[in-house]
Design a protein around this motif. Sequence first.
Motif, PDB file in Angstrom:
ATOM      1  N   ARG A 644     -13.853  18.470  31.096  1.00 56.28           N
ATOM      2  CA  ARG A 644     -14.357  18.392  32.465  1.00 56.28           C
ATOM      3  C   ARG A 644     -13.522  19.262  33.397  1.00 56.28           C
ATOM      4  N   VAL A 645     -14.157  19.753  34.434  1.00 53.14           N
ATOM      5  CA  VAL A 645     -13.491  20.474  35.521  1.00 53.14           C
ATOM      6  C   VAL A 645     -13.809  19.731  36.813  1.00 53.14           C
ATOM      7  N   TYR A 646     -12.766  19.367  37.540  1.00 49.49           N
ATOM      8  CA  TYR A 646     -12.947  18.623  38.796  1.00 49.49           C
ATOM      9  C   TYR A 646     -12.719  19.564  39.976  1.00 49.49           C
ATOM     10  N   VAL A 647     -13.761  19.688  40.786  1.00 51.51           N
ATOM     11  CA  VAL A 647     -13.687  20.524  41.986  1.00 51.51           C
ATOM     12  C   VAL A 647     -13.950  19.612  43.181  1.00 51.51           C
ATOM     13  N   ALA A 648     -13.019  19.599  44.142  1.00 51.29           N
ATOM     14  CA  ALA A 648     -13.135  18.676  45.280  1.00 51.29           C
ATOM     15  C   ALA A 648     -12.743  19.374  46.566  1.00 51.29           C
ATOM     16  N   LEU A 649     -13.405  18.969  47.649  1.00 55.13           N
ATOM     17  CA  LEU A 649     -13.034  19.389  49.007  1.00 55.13           C
ATOM     18  C   LEU A 649     -12.851  18.098  49.799  1.00 55.13           C
ATOM     19  N   ILE A 650     -11.614  17.863  50.268  1.00 57.09           N
ATOM     20  CA  ILE A 650     -11.312  16.625  50.989  1.00 57.09           C
ATOM     21  C   ILE A 650     -10.561  16.957  52.275  1.00 57.09           C
ATOM     22  N   GLU A 651     -10.498  15.953  53.169  1.00 58.57           N
ATOM     23  CA  GLU A 651      -9.713  16.083  54.395  1.00 58.57           C
ATOM     24  C   GLU A 651      -8.486  15.161  54.295  1.00 58.57           C
ATOM     25  N   GLU A 652      -7.311  15.705  54.623  1.00 63.92           N
ATOM     26  CA  GLU A 652      -6.084  14.919  54.572  1.00 63.92           C
ATOM     27  C   GLU A 652      -5.099  15.442  55.604  1.00 63.92           C
ATOM     28  N   ASP A 653      -4.675  14.552  56.526  1.00 62.97           N
ATOM     29  CA  ASP A 653      -3.684  14.893  57.564  1.00 62.97           C
ATOM     30  C   ASP A 653      -4.093  16.110  58.381  1.00 62.97           C
ATOM     31  N   MET A 709      -0.884  27.207  49.242  1.00 65.04           N
ATOM     32  CA  MET A 709      -1.481  27.083  47.918  1.00 65.04           C
ATOM     33  C   MET A 709      -0.420  26.571  46.968  1.00 65.04           C
ATOM     34  N   ARG A 710      -0.757  25.487  46.263  1.00 59.38           N
ATOM     35  CA  ARG A 710       0.207  24.863  45.362  1.00 59.38           C
ATOM     36  C   ARG A 710      -0.421  24.683  43.996  1.00 59.38           C
ATOM     37  N   ILE A 711       0.356  24.968  42.957  1.00 64.20           N
ATOM     38  CA  ILE A 711      -0.102  24.786  41.582  1.00 64.20           C
ATOM     39  C   ILE A 711       0.787  23.745  40.926  1.00 64.20           C
ATOM     40  N   ASP A 712       0.168  22.760  40.275  1.00 66.81           N
ATOM     41  CA  ASP A 712       0.887  21.742  39.518  1.00 66.81           C
ATOM     42  C   ASP A 712       0.422  21.795  38.077  1.00 66.81           C
ATOM     43  N   VAL A 713       1.383  21.731  37.170  1.00 66.31           N
ATOM     44  CA  VAL A 713       1.085  21.772  35.742  1.00 66.31           C
ATOM     45  C   VAL A 713       1.756  20.587  35.077  1.00 66.31           C
ATOM     46  N   ASP A 714       0.988  19.824  34.321  1.00 66.16           N
ATOM     47  CA  ASP A 714       1.515  18.715  33.538  1.00 66.16           C
ATOM     48  C   ASP A 714       0.993  18.868  32.112  1.00 66.16           C
ATOM     49  N   GLY A 715       1.809  19.499  31.245  1.00 67.89           N
ATOM     50  CA  GLY A 715       1.342  19.816  29.903  1.00 67.89           C
ATOM     51  C   GLY A 715       0.260  20.875  29.997  1.00 67.89           C
ATOM     52  N   ASP A 716      -0.950  20.549  29.554  1.00 64.33           N
ATOM     53  CA  ASP A 716      -2.084  21.480  29.641  1.00 64.33           C
ATOM     54  C   ASP A 716      -2.984  21.177  30.829  1.00 64.33           C
ATOM     55  N   LEU A 717      -2.612  20.209  31.639  1.00 61.24           N
ATOM     56  CA  LEU A 717      -3.398  19.877  32.827  1.00 61.24           C
ATOM     57  C   LEU A 717      -2.999  20.812  33.965  1.00 61.24           C
ATOM     58  N   PHE A 718      -3.962  21.560  34.479  1.00 56.05           N
ATOM     59  CA  PHE A 718      -3.738  22.547  35.531  1.00 56.05           C
ATOM     60  C   PHE A 718      -4.414  22.054  36.809  1.00 56.05           C
ATOM     61  N   LYS A 719      -3.675  22.106  37.924  1.00 52.15           N
ATOM     62  CA  LYS A 719      -4.229  21.667  39.206  1.00 52.15           C
ATOM     63  C   LYS A 719      -3.831  22.668  40.282  1.00 52.15           C
ATOM     64  N   ALA A 720      -4.833  23.214  40.970  1.00 53.50           N
ATOM     65  CA  ALA A 720      -4.587  24.140  42.081  1.00 53.50           C
ATOM     66  C   ALA A 720      -5.076  23.484  43.367  1.00 53.50           C
ATOM     67  N   THR A 721      -4.241  23.500  44.397  1.00 51.14           N
ATOM     68  CA  THR A 721      -4.580  22.882  45.684  1.00 51.14           C
ATOM     69  C   THR A 721      -4.392  23.906  46.796  1.00 51.14           C
ATOM     70  N   VAL A 722      -5.470  24.165  47.555  1.00 51.89           N
ATOM     71  CA  VAL A 722      -5.423  25.102  48.681  1.00 51.89           C
ATOM     72  C   VAL A 722      -5.661  24.306  49.956  1.00 51.89           C
ATOM     73  N   SER A 723      -4.749  24.435  50.939  1.00 51.80           N
ATOM     74  CA  SER A 723      -4.858  23.679  52.195  1.00 51.80           C
ATOM     75  C   SER A 723      -4.968  24.635  53.362  1.00 51.80           C
ATOM     76  N   ILE A 724      -5.813  24.270  54.341  1.00 49.90           N
ATOM     77  CA  ILE A 724      -5.968  25.062  55.560  1.00 49.90           C
ATOM     78  C   ILE A 724      -6.243  24.107  56.711  1.00 49.90           C
ATOM     79  N   GLN A 725      -5.709  24.398  57.894  1.00 49.78           N
ATOM     80  CA  GLN A 725      -5.901  23.547  59.072  1.00 49.78           C
ATOM     81  C   GLN A 725      -7.362  23.570  59.495  1.00 49.78           C
ATOM     82  N   ILE A 726      -7.923  22.381  59.754  1.00 52.93           N
ATOM     83  CA  ILE A 726      -9.320  22.317  60.190  1.00 52.93           C
ATOM     84  C   ILE A 726      -9.384  22.242  61.710  1.00 52.93           C
ATOM     85  N   ILE A 727     -10.570  22.519  62.249  1.00 57.29           N
ATOM     86  CA  ILE A 727     -10.772  22.487  63.697  1.00 57.29           C
ATOM     87  C   ILE A 727     -11.870  21.490  64.033  1.00 57.29           C
TER      88      ILE A 727
END
Length: 727
Positions: A644-653, A709-727
């Motif tokens: 599976r590939v998880y693609v998400a767009l969320i709002e945080e802080d 932009m932050r990349i986290d790797v745990d074994g073969d699990l790859f996670k990319a997170t891109v953050s931008i200020q919303i208006i």
Amino acid sequence: MMKKMTWLFFALISIVLISLSIFTSFAPKYVSGSYYDSENFYWFFEDKIREIGPVILSRLDVDKEIENLQVEPFEVEEYLNFNGSQMNQIQSIQDQYQEMINDAEVNDNAVLKEEMVKERDTKIADIRANFADDKTVREKILSAKKEVLRKYDAKISNAVAKAKVSQKSLAYDLTNVDTGERYTFGDVNEDAAYRGGFSNNNGYLTVSSLDQDFSEVKNSELQALSIYNLNELVGDESSQFTGEIIIPKSKMINEHLQGFRQYEQNKSLFTVSWILGLLSAAVAYWLYTTRRDEILLVSTPQWVKKLNFEGRIVSILVTSVGLLNTYFPLTQGMRYDHFENSVNTLFLYLFLVAFLTLTIVQLIWLFNDAKNNSLKELWETSRIKRINLKMHDVFLKRSLGKQFVMLLFIVFLSGLGLGGVVMQPILILVYAPLFVLVSLPTLYLLLKRVADYNKLAIATEQMARGQIIGDVNIRGKTVFAEHAKHLNKLREGVRVSQSEQAKSERLKTELITNVSHDLRTPLTSIITYTDLLKKPNLSEEERMSYVDILDRKSQRLKTLIEDLFEVSKMASGNMQLNKQRVDLTQLMQQALAEHEEDIQKSGLDFRITTPELKLFAYVDGQKWWRVLDNLIGNAIKYTMPGTRVYVALIEEDGCAQFIVKNVTKYELGDNIDELFERFKRSDTSRHTEGSGLGLAIAQSIVDLHGGSMRIDVDGDLFKATVSIQII
């Protein structure tokens, strides 16, 4: 050398100053007043009224107060809720008795258990009765108030005999202003030491109806209403009287006589001091007019000149302290009529004159030396100035200076305490704990500072020689720890510089190798299939197949060159952004739609999460779409098939976060930072079609927008997170 007449003159001046101070402070008390106008007599008289007033003159009518007792609705409410709600009170009682009941069961004590259960149930029933009917609560409160008043009345009854004894030193004829009731005792017409009259013109005699010694309320029922004193129950009851109160001369008690005698004695002392001051002023004036040159010849003695600056200051301080330690006891004794022994008072007065005279003379010597510049020479050679200069140097680094002074002070106190123990061995009980808790830790800190200094000295010497050293570990917030941090930063800077230089050389080599490989592969294919097209005997089907291959390889070469050019532009800062208000949700959906066909072919299970509300940001839509496109493309290329590939767009802080998570088909390694390097791929054998620039381009675009932009790797699990200020 000062002459005797000079010393006599300043002794007379001292007597004048002391007499003037005493006269200005106590003239209103002793010149125009009497003992019966003094504070001491006022306190004596007030005590007498407090002793007999609430018991004899203005006794509280408890029966009347009980008749007037009422229970207000708010008191019922306060009583009910003092210990919480009904359920809380019942639960509290159950919890309180449950443990005792359990203990009785364990001990097989059926009788105790039965009694505990009965007592618990009785209390719970009482609580329920309180909340069931206000009448029950009103009766409890009313009963408690009555009980408190009756107890107070019983105490007053027991105090009547004592009050009657106390009133024997008085005689009075008083009438209650409100009730007209008359109270008499003794004969107010006999010869009186003190006579006090009270009327509408000169003021009534106010007598409290409550004896404060018996007014404290100790009742658990009334505590719920915050009633701890009878004043809070019946108010501040008092009565006013007219008439006379006298202290007959024939009935003056010892306490009264003692106060009177002390007052008269102090009055005599005041008079003697005043007369002595006047005589001293007259004699001093006579000496000044007749032997002026002699008495004003106040030259500093040679033995005083030999003293250093510190010695002279200490001498003045000693006489000044002696002056204060004699002046205040003398004046306080006169203020509160405490003197009983005339001899002690005389010695106190003589010491006061001596200390004041010595202080005045020493100040005159110091003033004369200051006029002759001798004082300046004393200051320049004084230890105080030398210490001051050294202290200035010590505090160049203020925190170190403070620590140094504190350590010295504790060491000094430790030595002083040890001397005290030698003189009084019993002090070991105090000194031993202080030595363990204060002196030993201070000694440890002192040794630690020396050790820290040695570490810094050795490390600095090694760095000066060009040797590579490890971290200099000095904990805490001391100057040495701060210095160690600076030294470690300097060492780390040298190490990082060397490491960056080596890394730069390695990246250059890898870049040349990767670029050469990635460009040579499609170029070789183009050359090969171009040569094949030159053969005359090719079929049309073969020719079209070769042309198709040439087209794909040329497009591949074009993509590589364009990506390389784009990264170069971003690195040089030539990239221009056309920022607009963009719907990030719609932009993500468009990017996913572009890859819909590739997603279907890949066999991957894409799980999409979008926000309920639209998220808007101020970005360059085309460039930001490229970020999403690169991340989604990477997921399609490098995800383990069938996962599976998880693609998400969320709002945080206050930020929009675009998150892609997948399981990679290639081993990523531990160095996440290398994934951002140009031409770096998780497919180290370079079998995939990627250029290795996707994440580097995405990172550059995000940085230009002020995002992260932050990349986290745990074994073969790859996670990319891109953050931008919303208006």
